[in-house]
Design a protein around this motif. Structure first.
Motif, short mmCIF file in Angstrom:
data_model
loop_
_atom_site.label_atom_id
_atom_site.label_comp_id
_atom_site.label_asym_id
_atom_site.label_seq_id
_atom_site.Cartn_x
_atom_site.Cartn_y
_atom_site.Cartn_z
N ARG A 29 0.84 -1.20 0.00
CA ARG A 29 0.00 0.00 0.00
C ARG A 29 0.87 1.25 0.00
NH1 ARG A 29 -5.46 -0.67 2.64
NH2 ARG A 29 -5.77 -2.90 2.58
N CYS A 49 -5.35 1.27 -1.90
CA CYS A 49 -5.68 0.09 -1.12
C CYS A 49 -6.15 -1.02 -2.04
CB CYS A 49 -6.72 0.37 -0.05
SG CYS A 49 -8.25 1.01 -0.70
N LEU A 50 -6.23 -2.22 -1.50
CA LEU A 50 -6.73 -3.34 -2.26
C LEU A 50 -7.31 -4.36 -1.30
CD1 LEU A 50 -3.84 -5.57 -3.56
CD2 LEU A 50 -3.61 -3.99 -1.68
N ASP A 51 -8.06 -5.32 -1.83
CA ASP A 51 -8.65 -6.32 -0.96
C ASP A 51 -8.33 -7.71 -1.47
OD1 ASP A 51 -12.03 -5.72 -2.22
OD2 ASP A 51 -10.37 -6.83 -3.07
N TYR A 53 -9.98 -9.79 -3.07
CA TYR A 53 -10.45 -10.12 -4.42
C TYR A 53 -9.58 -9.47 -5.48
CZ TYR A 53 -14.74 -11.72 -2.21
OH TYR A 53 -15.67 -12.39 -1.45
N ASN A 55 -9.56 -6.37 -5.93
CA ASN A 55 -10.10 -5.06 -6.25
C ASN A 55 -9.05 -4.03 -5.83
OD1 ASN A 55 -12.65 -6.00 -7.08
ND2 ASN A 55 -13.39 -5.99 -4.98
N ALA A 57 -7.80 0.19 -5.52
CA ALA A 57 -8.01 1.62 -5.60
C ALA A 57 -6.65 2.28 -5.75
CB ALA A 57 -8.69 2.14 -4.33
N ASP A 75 -8.37 9.24 -9.62
CA ASP A 75 -8.59 8.07 -8.77
C ASP A 75 -9.13 6.98 -9.68
OD1 ASP A 75 -9.84 10.34 -6.45
OD2 ASP A 75 -8.11 9.05 -6.06
N ALA A 76 -8.78 5.76 -9.40
CA ALA A 76 -9.32 4.67 -10.20
C ALA A 76 -9.59 3.46 -9.33
CB ALA A 76 -8.34 4.30 -11.32
N PHE A 77 -10.73 2.82 -9.53
CA PHE A 77 -11.07 1.58 -8.86
C PHE A 77 -11.14 0.51 -9.92
CE2 PHE A 77 -12.12 3.97 -5.18
CZ PHE A 77 -12.66 5.15 -5.67
N ILE A 78 -10.38 -0.54 -9.74
CA ILE A 78 -10.34 -1.61 -10.73
C ILE A 78 -10.92 -2.87 -10.13
CG2 ILE A 78 -8.84 -3.00 -12.20
CD1 ILE A 78 -6.90 -0.65 -12.24
N ARG A 79 -11.86 -3.49 -10.84
CA ARG A 79 -12.51 -4.71 -10.35
C ARG A 79 -11.53 -5.86 -10.41
NH1 ARG A 79 -16.31 -8.88 -11.54
NH2 ARG A 79 -18.17 -8.80 -10.24
N ASN A 81 -11.46 -9.07 -10.75
CA ASN A 81 -11.44 -10.20 -11.69
C ASN A 81 -10.68 -9.88 -12.96
OD1 ASN A 81 -13.77 -8.48 -12.47
ND2 ASN A 81 -13.92 -9.97 -14.10
N PRO B 12 -11.09 -0.89 -1.22
CA PRO B 12 -11.42 -0.09 -2.41
C PRO B 12 -12.91 0.24 -2.48
CG PRO B 12 -9.92 -1.86 -2.99
CD PRO B 12 -10.28 -2.06 -1.55
N ILE B 88 -14.88 -2.91 -15.61
CA ILE B 88 -13.43 -2.97 -15.51
C ILE B 88 -12.94 -1.94 -14.51
CG2 ILE B 88 -11.26 -2.65 -16.75
CD1 ILE B 88 -12.65 -3.60 -19.26
N VAL B 90 -13.72 2.08 -12.44
CA VAL B 90 -14.63 3.15 -12.03
C VAL B 90 -13.78 4.34 -11.60
CG1 VAL B 90 -16.44 3.83 -10.43
CG2 VAL B 90 -16.33 1.48 -11.24
N SER B 91 -14.18 5.54 -11.99
CA SER B 91 -13.37 6.71 -11.65
C SER B 91 -14.25 7.96 -11.65
CB SER B 91 -12.26 6.84 -12.70
OG SER B 91 -11.45 7.97 -12.45
#
Lengths: 97, 97
Positions: A29, A49-51, A53, A55, A57, A75-79, A81, B12, B88, B90-91
């Motif tokens: 992190r 951060c991340l989790d 799965y 996912n 941020a 800022d970006a959140f990436i799924r 999978n 995230p 994929i 989100v931002s």
């Protein structure tokens, strides 16, 4: 897989240690990272951060397609999978390599 | 999930919560993008978006010149349920929009 060996090229660690992937995720992190997606697209930024799965941020994110900078996101959140790997980098801002 | 870790550590998904009722940009599989107001989301990244613009990008290659023709198709949708497995990234909206 339950564990892997880390060889250091980073500045802080100077020994080879064996950690679980969960330890790796806790330790990165705040670092600049490269996130590669299954689609081949690359995202470089600071990991917020991340989790479990995978996912993610990130902040100050740059999107590279075929090695070319395509987009920038504050800022970006990436799924998770979509994530192929998360790698640390010695990237500094503006470094497109 | 890592919920048994210290509660001060944010996931995230917690950071996506900050974007509720804000306009966001969503990158989807199959070369699609959405811009709309985030009304709701869940851990799968299923989302409810309002006042949405969808952009579909397609690239054709000319048989003779081999040049790439990039086309975008736009449509607006007042209220939309997005299934999370297509998401994929989100931002917050890109400034260049």
């Amino acid at each position: 897989w339950t564990s892997f060996s880390i060889m250091s090229g980073a500045t802080e660690k100077s020994s080879t240690t064996t950690k679980t992937p969960a330890d790796f995720l806790k330790s990165i992190r705040g670092r600049p990272v490269v996130v590669k997606l299954n689609s081949g697209v690359d995202y470089r930024g600071i990991l917020a951060c991340l989790d479990g799965y995978m996912n993610i941020a990130m902040e100050q994110t740059e999107e590279y397609v075929n090695g070319q900078l395509k987009n920038k996101y504050g800022d970006a959140f990436i799924r998770g999978n979509n994530v192929l790997y998360i790698s640390t980098s010695k990237r500094t801002l503006g470094d497109g390599a | 999930m890592g919920s048994e870790e210290e509660s001060a550590v944010k996931e995230p998904l917690d950071l996506i919560r900050l974007s509720l009722d804000e306009r966001i940009y969503v990158k989807l599989r199959h070369d699609r993008e959405l811009r709309g107001k985030l009304h709701a989301y869940d851990q799968h990244l299923n989302m409810i978006l309002g006042d949405v613009e969808e952009i579909v990008t397609s690239v054709e290659i000319d048989d003779e010149t081999y040049e790439e023709i990039v086309r975008t198709t736009r449509r607006t949708i007042p209220f939309l349920f997005v299934r999370g497995d297509g998401v994929i990234l989100v931002s917050p909206p890109l400034r260049t929009a």
